[in-house]
Design a protein around this motif. Sequence first.
Motif, PDB file in Angstrom:
ATOM      1  N   MET A 117      21.895  24.852  71.583  1.00  0.00           N
ATOM      2  CA  MET A 117      23.120  25.937  71.572  1.00  0.00           C
ATOM      3  C   MET A 117      24.214  25.339  72.493  1.00  0.00           C
ATOM      4  SD  MET A 117      22.021  29.504  70.558  1.00  0.00           S
ATOM      5  CE  MET A 117      20.869  29.541  71.923  1.00  0.00           C
ATOM      6  N   GLY A 118      23.726  24.359  73.382  1.00  0.00           N
ATOM      7  CA  GLY A 118      24.925  23.694  74.156  1.00  0.00           C
ATOM      8  C   GLY A 118      24.936  24.190  75.509  1.00  0.00           C
ATOM      9  N   MET A 119      23.918  24.747  76.205  1.00  0.00           N
ATOM     10  CA  MET A 119      23.783  25.125  77.666  1.00  0.00           C
ATOM     11  C   MET A 119      23.545  23.918  78.577  1.00  0.00           C
ATOM     12  SD  MET A 119      21.280  28.520  77.869  1.00  0.00           S
ATOM     13  CE  MET A 119      21.589  29.974  76.876  1.00  0.00           C
ATOM     14  N   GLN A 123      22.967  26.395  83.339  1.00  0.00           N
ATOM     15  CA  GLN A 123      23.073  27.481  82.362  1.00  0.00           C
ATOM     16  C   GLN A 123      21.522  27.679  81.688  1.00  0.00           C
ATOM     17  OE1 GLN A 123      26.057  26.106  79.853  1.00  0.00           O
ATOM     18  NE2 GLN A 123      27.487  27.518  80.672  1.00  0.00           N
ATOM     19  N   MET A 127      20.408  31.244  82.919  1.00  0.00           N
ATOM     20  CA  MET A 127      20.366  32.360  81.775  1.00  0.00           C
ATOM     21  C   MET A 127      18.883  32.156  81.020  1.00  0.00           C
ATOM     22  SD  MET A 127      24.039  31.378  80.200  1.00  0.00           S
ATOM     23  CE  MET A 127      24.067  32.606  79.072  1.00  0.00           C
ATOM     24  N   PRO A 206      15.473  42.147  83.142  1.00  0.00           N
ATOM     25  CA  PRO A 206      16.281  42.405  81.625  1.00  0.00           C
ATOM     26  C   PRO A 206      15.518  43.444  80.882  1.00  0.00           C
ATOM     27  CG  PRO A 206      15.855  40.114  81.875  1.00  0.00           C
ATOM     28  CD  PRO A 206      15.086  40.789  82.925  1.00  0.00           C
ATOM     29  N   GLY A 208      15.051  43.739  77.607  1.00  0.00           N
ATOM     30  CA  GLY A 208      14.189  43.223  76.555  1.00  0.00           C
ATOM     31  C   GLY A 208      12.692  42.837  77.218  1.00  0.00           C
TER      32      GLY A 208
ATOM     33  N   MET B  90      17.641  38.776  76.420  1.00  0.00           N
ATOM     34  CA  MET B  90      18.996  39.240  75.860  1.00  0.00           C
ATOM     35  C   MET B  90      19.034  40.277  74.801  1.00  0.00           C
ATOM     36  SD  MET B  90      20.888  35.495  76.046  1.00  0.00           S
ATOM     37  CE  MET B  90      20.664  34.546  77.440  1.00  0.00           C
ATOM     38  N   LEU B  98      26.016  34.046  72.054  1.00  0.00           N
ATOM     39  CA  LEU B  98      25.672  33.383  73.097  1.00  0.00           C
ATOM     40  C   LEU B  98      26.702  32.086  72.975  1.00  0.00           C
ATOM     41  CD1 LEU B  98      23.920  32.685  75.572  1.00  0.00           C
ATOM     42  CD2 LEU B  98      22.540  31.518  73.983  1.00  0.00           C
ATOM     43  N   VAL B  99      26.685  31.385  71.990  1.00  0.00           N
ATOM     44  CA  VAL B  99      27.526  30.038  72.027  1.00  0.00           C
ATOM     45  C   VAL B  99      29.132  30.550  72.172  1.00  0.00           C
ATOM     46  CG1 VAL B  99      28.136  28.292  70.738  1.00  0.00           C
ATOM     47  CG2 VAL B  99      25.834  28.873  70.374  1.00  0.00           C
ATOM     48  N   TYR B 101      30.093  32.829  73.967  1.00  0.00           N
ATOM     49  CA  TYR B 101      30.337  32.923  75.441  1.00  0.00           C
ATOM     50  C   TYR B 101      30.202  31.714  76.150  1.00  0.00           C
ATOM     51  CZ  TYR B 101      28.357  34.009  80.260  1.00  0.00           C
ATOM     52  OH  TYR B 101      28.032  34.167  81.474  1.00  0.00           O
ATOM     53  N   LEU B 102      29.319  30.769  75.804  1.00  0.00           N
ATOM     54  CA  LEU B 102      29.483  29.387  76.274  1.00  0.00           C
ATOM     55  C   LEU B 102      30.824  28.927  76.373  1.00  0.00           C
ATOM     56  CD1 LEU B 102      25.760  28.085  75.391  1.00  0.00           C
ATOM     57  CD2 LEU B 102      26.563  29.049  77.540  1.00  0.00           C
ATOM     58  N   ARG B 148      23.294  33.947  64.588  1.00  0.00           N
ATOM     59  CA  ARG B 148      23.489  33.395  66.043  1.00  0.00           C
ATOM     60  C   ARG B 148      24.072  32.041  65.608  1.00  0.00           C
ATOM     61  NH1 ARG B 148      19.102  32.519  70.722  1.00  0.00           N
ATOM     62  NH2 ARG B 148      18.296  30.869  69.260  1.00  0.00           N
TER      63      ARG B 148
END
Lengths: 213, 367
Positions: A117-119, A123, A127, A206, A208, B90, B98-99, B101-102, B148
């Motif tokens: 997702m691009g972390m 991150q 995260m 957290p 969850g 989360m 999420l994306v 946010y990023l 998502r």
Amino acid sequence: MSLLNFLKNNPSLIFNLILEHLQLTGTAILSAIVIGVPLGIIITRYKKLADPILAIASIFQTIPSIAFFGLLIPILGIGKRTAILVLFLYALLPIVKNTYTGIKEVSPFMIDAGRGMGMTNMQILRMVELPQSLSVIMAGVRIATVINIGTTTIAAYVGGGGLGELIFRGIQMYRNEMILAGAVPAALLAIFADKILGYVEYRLMPKGLRKKA
Amino acid sequence: MISFKNVTKKFDSFVAVDNLNVEFNTGETIVLIGPSGCGKTTTLRMINRLIEPTEGSISINGTDIHKTNPVELRRNIGYVIQQIGLFPHMNIAQNIGLVPYLKNVPESKRKQRVEELLEFVDMDPSEFYNRYPNELSGGQQQRIGVARALAADPEIILMDEPFGALDPITRSTLQDELLEIQDRIKKTIIFVTHDMDEALKLADKIAIMKDGKILQFDSPEEILKNPSHGFVEEFIGKDRLLKQPEFIIVKDIMITDPITISPERTLNQALEKMRKEKVDSLMVTDSESKFIGLITANDVLDNFDKSYKVNEVIRANVHQVSEDANVSQVLSIMAQEQVGYVPVTDDKQKLTGLITRSSLVNVLGRS
């Protein structure tokens, strides 16, 4: 009962020793967290470092504590400095090892999802990996703390102070109530510290991932 | 458009993808299918650079992706993996947002987008916004997974066996929902599966892969009709092929009680009926069950006004077939007209049944 009498007659002494005890354990554990957690993270990234570092940390654990204190006296002299260094080295293994294990056990699918997702790597660590390994890391901190409070009593042997002073003095003077006046508060400290850290863990966790009460 | 030029990927000496040259058109659902180790997942993961090719280049709309920043690239491509892909620590809103946010989208906008997407996948925001993945069923979790992937409104969505871990009923429901969503958003979807039924149901085009090569890249209808290769035939399954479409008569496979509606009903009633019967289109017939046309959920939603009647948005010029037509003819109507339903009528124009794409798949795929 003579233990109660002893406590009643020396409240400020006991109180100061408890504070000193906490100071020793607290400094050692905090430094072990500050050094151990990043170290545990680093060795998940550089796998070649993992085995040697964990082996070194284990070796510290195998040296009998009283011998370890004794061995360092010629180098560092007596006093708090020596005590804290030994306590720190004892606390290191559970913290490094649990950080390493906790992060390694995060599912690769989770990391893949984050990266996909691009972390960035940071991150992913902040995260995904840290939140999910928090309970394992905290378990290491709790074990280290409980053991450390016990080991700190031996620090009195090198002039570190703390509740161990009463124990050692009591042994030399054949006064059981004095031994108990050091040992009982130390045991209670360990129990309370574990409870408090358990609460900290629950608050940091957290929602969850919290176990249903 | 995504194009692969001479793309090869080797893991040590194992060739996962072997000199691949293919183009995926914008707005189509492309399904990559094949046995384990055929290179389908590797192909998918090269599109968002989770895997880098050993040789060759991949470009999206003419831009070579190897010249872009991989983190930026991934933030602009939706990604759905098996249901474990949601982050358990989360909540639903954080997962979906999420994306964004990023990408530093401000919180108020993020919140709005999350609520929009929850509604989009049919989950009530007031109920689910603050829940956690472990409180949801597998099907609900994967709906969130799809939401998502849509969050940053990417042009391309990669789906790696997204429904693989679900039970067959939930799986089929989510496939229907994906088709419905895709009708509305028209994204380029690259979908990996090892389930032929799933591929036939979802794909605009199927790429059948083996040993790192694409053996056939064609529409589902064409693959069923003309498998190009012995392996393709085998992989589709003898049972599916034995039923040569030319020899199957419409009468034997049609749905005999299609859901109908009168032209005088309102759009609201039509929508209610679709909801109740769980269909996305209705056949419009008069009181003598004469076929007049059909109406789809999209038609209703695009023209939604409670006072409108069905006959104001009806599609009247719909291709029909007779009961004795064969499935091959139906397939070519579907391919040419780009439709998913073909009504069956008798010589008096009376509606006697309906063929849908999924009923065809069921029949052609049944053993």
